[in-house]
Design an enzyme around this catalytic site. Structure first.
Site, short mmCIF file in Angstrom:
data_model
loop_
_atom_site.label_atom_id
_atom_site.label_comp_id
_atom_site.label_asym_id
_atom_site.label_seq_id
_atom_site.Cartn_x
_atom_site.Cartn_y
_atom_site.Cartn_z
N ARG A 103 0.86 -1.16 0.11
CA ARG A 103 -0.11 0.07 -0.26
C ARG A 103 0.95 1.26 -0.03
O ARG A 103 0.59 2.20 -0.63
CB ARG A 103 -0.89 0.13 1.20
CG ARG A 103 -2.29 -1.14 1.16
CD ARG A 103 -3.15 -1.08 2.18
NE ARG A 103 -4.12 -1.79 2.18
CZ ARG A 103 -4.99 -2.08 2.96
NH1 ARG A 103 -5.17 -1.51 4.11
NH2 ARG A 103 -6.14 -2.97 2.58
N LYS A 132 -20.41 -16.73 0.29
CA LYS A 132 -21.74 -16.43 0.32
C LYS A 132 -22.20 -15.57 -0.65
O LYS A 132 -21.67 -14.67 -1.26
CB LYS A 132 -21.76 -15.93 1.79
CG LYS A 132 -21.58 -16.59 2.66
CD LYS A 132 -21.97 -16.00 4.30
CE LYS A 132 -21.60 -16.89 5.32
NZ LYS A 132 -22.24 -16.24 6.70
N GLY A 174 -13.61 -3.47 0.33
CA GLY A 174 -15.07 -2.83 0.08
C GLY A 174 -15.06 -1.91 -1.06
O GLY A 174 -16.35 -1.90 -1.68
N GLY A 211 -9.21 -9.69 -1.82
CA GLY A 211 -8.16 -10.15 -0.84
C GLY A 211 -7.73 -11.56 -1.26
O GLY A 211 -6.61 -11.97 -1.55
#
Length: 444
Positions: free
Chosen positions: A60, A237, A423, A400
């Site tokens: 990052r 999910k 997100g 990720g």
């Protein structure tokens, strides 16, 4: 500027004002004798550290280097702001050992040291992002420009996440311009993300190189004529990925579903899934999505076979100790078995279905890739992506687990672009407007 690394959008498409536009606007109005212009840069330095306070992954920090270098090379000063972790105790303001320990653990000081090492320049550090420590540090930046200052963790103040105007105003007061290069927080309407640019002149606010690249590569809404666009969505999910699946279904021609979430769709089609992961409360939603895709001429592809075991493994297994079932209506997985990976027929199907694709995004693995032999499905898909990329397809990987899979197979360089957001990546793929991007003016 010739050294501008920011990809341009398709002809006729607007783009966001970027760091080079901000630099040009600031330096065009600067008199020779005037002090260097200062640019506040929102970066994402929320990096993992071990118990010794050593940074274990500096990607990052490296991701922000092009924007920082652009600013200092233009003889402007860069004032960097970021968050680190969730300092809830520090936010409460209590003076005790536990709070002091959290402040030390979540300090950005080690990041300043690592940044100095990576960029090859001195990096000043202010022990607060507000008040005298910040103001004094800003005042010590070189009048001739080229300086770098990192302020302490923004989230030591709860006002950052609440987007309080007074907090945003303090940050804005340090600088002449603003750049957002923290894609991972662009979906948060925080003070340093959307509050600061709302207080500054729009022409002096822009996105950094990283955010501009993310927005460009993750925009699947403007496919050109003759393009075939696909998305491959994995993970466990349906409920977690539902907004992404719904959003992408409007934008892509082919939607490939794998991983645990595929079993909900398979059960919706009347395929037995044994003891595999399923969300029974999402079956009607899956049926509606399948019908919607058929009605709009879109193609949803689910696994043809599944590699199974009787219980979740604690470590690597031999392939001969697993059993592979064909996933067809009226058939499927026997009771007592659970699917943990896409089988060879599925890998071949995905490879064939994606053969003519010109743009593709992968978000989520096809199985439990961390445990052999349940890594074969994801590896087979990654090999497909590598071949597509070699043949000119624009391939984007985000999330990720997906990035971890690329790293496990040594294939991080095999695709066109690897997204850094979590997100934010999902919300952008879903077609949502990100506050941090919306805060920056478009250029037609």
């Amino acid at each position: 500027m010739s050294d501008n690394p920011i990809p341009m959008p398709a002809p006729g498409q607007p783009r966001k004002r970027n760091v080079f536009d901000v630099i040009e606007a600031l330096t065009a109005s600067k008199e020779d004798a005037a002090p260097a212009k200062k640019i506040l840069v929102r970066v994402d330095f929320n990096v993992p550290m071990n118990s010794e306070g050593e940074i274990t992954d500096d990607s990052r920090i490296r991701g922000a280097l092009p924007s920082i270098n652009a600013i200092v090379n233009a003889k402007c000063n860069a004032i960097l702001v970021s968050h680190m972790g969730r300092p809830k105790l520090v936010q409460k303001g209590e003076d005790n050992n536990e709070t002091r320990e959290q402040r030390k653990t979540l300090s950005l000081k080690p990041v300043a040291d690592k940044l100095a090492q990576l960029i090859g320049k001195d990096v000043l550090f202010a022990e607060d992002c507000l008040g005298a420590p910040a103001e004094i540090a800003v005042g010590t930046l070189p009048k001739e420009g080229g300086g770098i200052l990192l302020l302490e963790n923004l989230r030591f103040y709860k006002q950052e996440e609440k987007n309080e105007e007074k907090f945003a105003s303090s940050l804005a007061s340090y600088a002449d311009g603003y750049v957002n290069d923290a894609f991972g927080t662009c979906h948060r309407a925080h003070a340093s993300v959307s509050g600061v640019p709302a207080l500054l002149t729009p022409e002096l606010c822009g996105v950094g190189c990283l955010v501009a690249s993310e927005v460009n590569f993750l925009d699947f809404s403007s496919a050109g004529e003759g393009e075939t666009v696909a998305a491959v969505i994995g993970g466990s999910k349906v409920s977690t990925k539902l907004p992404v699946i719904e959003g992408l279904l409007k934008q892509v021609d082919i939607l490939v579903l794998g991983g645990g979430l595929a079993f909900t769709f398979l059960k919706a089609q009347g395929v037995s899934i044994g003891n595999s992961l399923v969300e029974d409360d999402m079956i009607d939603t899956a049926k509606n999505l399948l019908s919607e895709a058929e009605a709009s001429g879109k193609r949803i592809i689910v696994p043809l076979d599944s590699v199974c075991t009787t219980s979740f493994p604690s470590g690597p297994m031999k392939l001969e100790d697993t059993k592979t079932f064909d996933m067809i209506p009226g058939g499927g997985i026997e009771d007592g078995w659970m699917g943990l990976d896409a089988g060879p027929k599925t890998v071949a199907l995905f490879n064939e279905a994606l053969e003519k694709v010109t743009k593709l995004v992968l978000n989520g693995p096809m199985g439990v890739f961390e445990i052999p032999p349940f890594d074969n499905g994801t590896k087979g898909l990654v090999d497909t992506l590598e071949n597509l990329t070699k043949n000119g397809c624009l391939t984007v990987v985000g999330g990720g687990d997906s990035v971890a899979a690329l790293e496990q197979f040594g294939k991080t360089d095999a695709v066109t672009y690897v997204s850094t957001g979590g997100g934010a990546t999902l919300e952008l793929l879903a077609g949502d407007v990100l506050p941090g991007v919306a805060a920056i003016q478009d250029i037609e």
